[in-house]
Design a protein around this motif. Structure first.
Motif, PDB file in Angstrom:
ATOM      1  N   MET A 350      11.828  14.114  22.585  1.00  0.00           N
ATOM      2  CA  MET A 350      11.053  12.900  22.869  1.00  0.00           C
ATOM      3  C   MET A 350      10.095  13.076  24.043  1.00  0.00           C
ATOM      4  O   MET A 350       9.489  12.105  24.483  1.00  0.00           O
ATOM      5  N   VAL A 351       9.984  14.294  24.555  1.00  0.00           N
ATOM      6  CA  VAL A 351       9.160  14.490  25.750  1.00  0.00           C
ATOM      7  C   VAL A 351       7.691  14.184  25.480  1.00  0.00           C
ATOM      8  O   VAL A 351       6.939  13.813  26.395  1.00  0.00           O
ATOM      9  N   SER A 352       7.267  14.287  24.210  1.00  0.00           N
ATOM     10  CA  SER A 352       5.868  13.998  23.880  1.00  0.00           C
ATOM     11  C   SER A 352       5.534  12.517  24.061  1.00  0.00           C
ATOM     12  O   SER A 352       4.364  12.143  24.167  1.00  0.00           O
ATOM     13  N   LYS A 353       6.559  11.659  24.074  1.00  0.00           N
ATOM     14  CA  LYS A 353       6.334  10.218  24.261  1.00  0.00           C
ATOM     15  C   LYS A 353       6.299   9.823  25.744  1.00  0.00           C
ATOM     16  O   LYS A 353       6.064   8.654  26.065  1.00  0.00           O
ATOM     17  N   ALA A 354       6.556  10.795  26.621  1.00  0.00           N
ATOM     18  CA  ALA A 354       6.673  10.485  28.046  1.00  0.00           C
ATOM     19  C   ALA A 354       5.322  10.576  28.742  1.00  0.00           C
ATOM     20  O   ALA A 354       4.559  11.526  28.543  1.00  0.00           O
ATOM     21  N   LEU A 355       5.023   9.557  29.542  1.00  0.00           N
ATOM     22  CA  LEU A 355       3.878   9.577  30.452  1.00  0.00           C
ATOM     23  C   LEU A 355       4.437   9.600  31.873  1.00  0.00           C
ATOM     24  O   LEU A 355       5.091   8.645  32.298  1.00  0.00           O
ATOM     25  N   VAL A 356       4.224  10.684  32.579  1.00  0.00           N
ATOM     26  CA  VAL A 356       4.756  10.828  33.934  1.00  0.00           C
ATOM     27  C   VAL A 356       3.672  10.434  34.930  1.00  0.00           C
ATOM     28  O   VAL A 356       2.551  10.953  34.883  1.00  0.00           O
ATOM     29  N   VAL A 357       4.011   9.503  35.802  1.00  0.00           N
ATOM     30  CA  VAL A 357       3.046   9.041  36.809  1.00  0.00           C
ATOM     31  C   VAL A 357       3.578   9.379  38.198  1.00  0.00           C
ATOM     32  O   VAL A 357       4.788   9.338  38.447  1.00  0.00           O
ATOM     33  N   VAL A 358       2.667   9.710  39.090  1.00  0.00           N
ATOM     34  CA  VAL A 358       3.052  10.135  40.438  1.00  0.00           C
ATOM     35  C   VAL A 358       2.112   9.509  41.458  1.00  0.00           C
ATOM     36  O   VAL A 358       0.936   9.289  41.196  1.00  0.00           O
ATOM     37  N   SER A 359       2.665   9.224  42.625  1.00  0.00           N
ATOM     38  CA  SER A 359       1.808   8.859  43.756  1.00  0.00           C
ATOM     39  C   SER A 359       1.623  10.054  44.669  1.00  0.00           C
ATOM     40  O   SER A 359       0.775  10.046  45.559  1.00  0.00           O
ATOM     41  N   ARG A 360       2.435  11.083  44.462  1.00  0.00           N
ATOM     42  CA  ARG A 360       2.321  12.309  45.247  1.00  0.00           C
ATOM     43  C   ARG A 360       2.714  13.477  44.359  1.00  0.00           C
ATOM     44  O   ARG A 360       3.463  13.321  43.391  1.00  0.00           O
ATOM     45  N   MET A 361       2.197  14.660  44.687  1.00  0.00           N
ATOM     46  CA  MET A 361       2.497  15.837  43.889  1.00  0.00           C
ATOM     47  C   MET A 361       2.393  17.071  44.767  1.00  0.00           C
ATOM     48  O   MET A 361       1.539  17.154  45.648  1.00  0.00           O
ATOM     49  N   THR A 362       3.285  18.026  44.547  1.00  0.00           N
ATOM     50  CA  THR A 362       3.230  19.321  45.212  1.00  0.00           C
ATOM     51  C   THR A 362       3.138  20.399  44.146  1.00  0.00           C
ATOM     52  O   THR A 362       3.465  20.160  42.973  1.00  0.00           O
ATOM     53  N   ALA A 363       2.725  21.581  44.557  1.00  0.00           N
ATOM     54  CA  ALA A 363       2.612  22.677  43.597  1.00  0.00           C
ATOM     55  C   ALA A 363       3.969  23.020  43.006  1.00  0.00           C
ATOM     56  O   ALA A 363       4.095  23.311  41.811  1.00  0.00           O
ATOM     57  N   GLU A 364       5.008  22.957  43.859  1.00  0.00           N
ATOM     58  CA  GLU A 364       6.352  23.262  43.375  1.00  0.00           C
ATOM     59  C   GLU A 364       6.795  22.253  42.317  1.00  0.00           C
ATOM     60  O   GLU A 364       7.364  22.632  41.288  1.00  0.00           O
ATOM     61  N   ARG A 365       6.530  20.968  42.565  1.00  0.00           N
ATOM     62  CA  ARG A 365       6.935  19.936  41.616  1.00  0.00           C
ATOM     63  C   ARG A 365       6.137  20.046  40.318  1.00  0.00           C
ATOM     64  O   ARG A 365       6.692  19.863  39.227  1.00  0.00           O
ATOM     65  N   ALA A 366       4.852  20.347  40.419  1.00  0.00           N
ATOM     66  CA  ALA A 366       4.030  20.512  39.218  1.00  0.00           C
ATOM     67  C   ALA A 366       4.569  21.649  38.358  1.00  0.00           C
ATOM     68  O   ALA A 366       4.620  21.553  37.126  1.00  0.00           O
ATOM     69  N   THR A 367       5.004  22.745  39.011  1.00  0.00           N
ATOM     70  CA  THR A 367       5.579  23.870  38.278  1.00  0.00           C
ATOM     71  C   THR A 367       6.852  23.451  37.549  1.00  0.00           C
ATOM     72  O   THR A 367       7.070  23.799  36.377  1.00  0.00           O
ATOM     73  N   THR A 368       7.696  22.683  38.231  1.00  0.00           N
ATOM     74  CA  THR A 368       8.938  22.205  37.615  1.00  0.00           C
ATOM     75  C   THR A 368       8.656  21.316  36.413  1.00  0.00           C
ATOM     76  O   THR A 368       9.304  21.441  35.364  1.00  0.00           O
ATOM     77  N   LEU A 369       7.696  20.404  36.554  1.00  0.00           N
ATOM     78  CA  LEU A 369       7.367  19.501  35.452  1.00  0.00           C
ATOM     79  C   LEU A 369       6.831  20.272  34.247  1.00  0.00           C
ATOM     80  O   LEU A 369       7.157  19.949  33.097  1.00  0.00           O
ATOM     81  N   MET A 370       6.021  21.291  34.503  1.00  0.00           N
ATOM     82  CA  MET A 370       5.508  22.097  33.396  1.00  0.00           C
ATOM     83  C   MET A 370       6.646  22.827  32.694  1.00  0.00           C
ATOM     84  O   MET A 370       6.645  22.965  31.465  1.00  0.00           O
ATOM     85  N   GLN A 371       7.625  23.298  33.467  1.00  0.00           N
ATOM     86  CA  GLN A 371       8.782  23.966  32.849  1.00  0.00           C
ATOM     87  C   GLN A 371       9.601  23.005  32.003  1.00  0.00           C
ATOM     88  O   GLN A 371      10.293  23.427  31.072  1.00  0.00           O
ATOM     89  N   LEU A 372       9.523  21.705  32.315  1.00  0.00           N
ATOM     90  CA  LEU A 372      10.236  20.685  31.541  1.00  0.00           C
ATOM     91  C   LEU A 372       9.425  20.205  30.341  1.00  0.00           C
ATOM     92  O   LEU A 372       9.836  19.284  29.642  1.00  0.00           O
ATOM     93  N   GLY A 373       8.259  20.798  30.133  1.00  0.00           N
ATOM     94  CA  GLY A 373       7.448  20.465  28.970  1.00  0.00           C
ATOM     95  C   GLY A 373       6.388  19.418  29.209  1.00  0.00           C
ATOM     96  O   GLY A 373       5.728  18.969  28.267  1.00  0.00           O
ATOM     97  N   ILE A 374       6.194  19.003  30.468  1.00  0.00           N
ATOM     98  CA  ILE A 374       5.188  17.987  30.787  1.00  0.00           C
ATOM     99  C   ILE A 374       3.862  18.681  31.073  1.00  0.00           C
ATOM    100  O   ILE A 374       3.767  19.523  31.968  1.00  0.00           O
TER     101      ILE A 374
END
Length: 392
Positions: A350-374
């Protein structure tokens, strides 16, 4: 140069004319020499400026490159420590020594990444838009893992929206919060009071800690790059970066010592005085907002419900996900379980139905989210226009 004579009427009219012509030519020559000197100085300054610009560009590129190369080091250290813990027959003294070495490597990588963010973060493209300051500051506090019991909020009802880049502003908040955490590290009952209130043409965010405060002679020094009193593990760039971020957003930052002890940082962010344009929101959808019960989630639920959607809010996923059209997830949750929730969505397909919103982002967190399929990470929408653009 002077031309004189002891004799009376020594110079004829022709002599005077010749001398005047010579004086004019000398004046022109001297003026030309001065202009040439000024031109050479200007050329030298231009060359120096271009050289400094080239050096600055090359330096930033090098810092960016080094920082990016350091990202996998931190992740690899974590995996190696996990592998080290599984070794059964290894000498405990050897594994302990290896663990210490890995800690040193991980700390060095962390410091390199931190310096990169301090230096390059404020220089990134600035995209101001209307924001809820109280939501951005709460996300910054929660993202740093500060215990709820330590933080106290004082939010003035009806505080206006501000105009800022949330990524940059949350970075500035983070620098001040980390400073407060370090200042209260040895306090028996550490406390951080966060106040959000209107202040004329600004929205004021004040951070008050109960640490030892800042020596009066250091109050002006703390904004200088590389100035730190906290040892070699601190780059001394956070508060300098905070000041640059606030300056580029036409805001202000200042610090004073509280009468009853501790430091008080005040950040002034320009208030938003415009009006959000009308927009068309989606309708007829079943939407789940995964977030804490806060002003931002309340705004989203209200706006999407009024547009004709079936909207619910929860900090957890329901058992049945099949009926949902969209899952709107705030990446910063008080429970800290956003990665776990995304992993569950990925496992359920169901990850394709997810819209992830952020008020802050780091390179480390972006890498983690990409590994989770976002693949798409969106800035948090704080107006109906931005909310409509998110679904558009």
């Amino acid at each position: 140069m002077t031309v004189q004579s002891v004799e009376e009427a020594a110079f004829s009219d022709e002599d005077i004319t010749s001398l005047q012509a010579m004086a004019d030519q000398l004046a022109i020559a001297l003026n030309n020499a001065q202009l040439l000197q000024a031109l050479e100085a200007a050329h030298a300054e231009l060359v120096r400026t271009k050289m400094f610009e080239a050096m600055a560009t090359a330096t930033l590129q090098a810092i960016h490159w080094i920082g990016n190369k350091s990202l996998p080091i931190a992740a690899s250290v974590g995996r190696l420590k996990e592998d080290l813990a599984t070794l059964q027959d290894a000498d405990p003294r050897v594994t302990a020594s290896m663990g210490e070495d890995l800690d040193m490597i991980g700390e060095s990588a962390r410091l390199i990444i931190e310096v990169k963010e301090h230096l390059i973060g404020p220089a990134r493209e600035y995209r101001p838009h209307p924001i809820m300051v109280d939501d951005v500051v709460k996300d910054a506090v929660v993202a740093l893992g500060i215990p709820e019991a330590m933080t106290h909020y004082v939010i003035t009802p009806g505080v206006p929206m501000a105009i800022a880049d949330t990524m940059q502003l949350s970075r500035a908040f983070g620098y001040v919060i980390k400073n407060a955490l370090e200042a209260t590290a040895h306090v028996p009952s550490p406390s951080l009071v966060v106040e959000v209130a209107p202040a004329g043409d600004f929205v004021a965010v004040r951070f008050a800690d109960n640490g030892p405060g800042i020596p009066e002679e250091n109050l002006d020094k703390i904004w200088a790059p590389f100035y730190t009193t906290r040892g070699v593990n601190h780059a001394g760039l956070g508060l300098a970066a905070c000041e640059r971020i606030l300056s580029q957003s036409d805001g202000k930052v200042s610090v004073t010592n509280r009468p009853d002890g501790g430091a008080l940082f005040e950040l002034l962010i320009p208030a938003f005085k415009g009006k959000s344009p009308a927009t068309l929101l989606p309708s007829g959808k079943t939407i789940l907002v995964v977030d804490d019960d806060d002003p931002w989630s309340q705004f989203v639920v209200r706006a999407l419900t009024e547009a004709g959607n079936k909207v619910s809010r929860s900090a957890e996923l329901p058992d049945d996900l099949t009926a949902l059209d969209v899952i709107l997830l705030d990446d910063v949750l008080q429970s800290g379980r956003s990665s776990e929730i995304l992993a569950h969505l990925r496992k359920a397909g169901m990850v394709s139905k997810a819209l992830v919103v952020v008020s802050r982002m780091t390179a480390e967190r972006a890498t983690t989210l990409m590994q989770l399929g976002i693949r798409d990470i969106h800035p948090k929408p704080y107006t109906t226009a931005d909310l409509g653009a998110l679904f558009g």
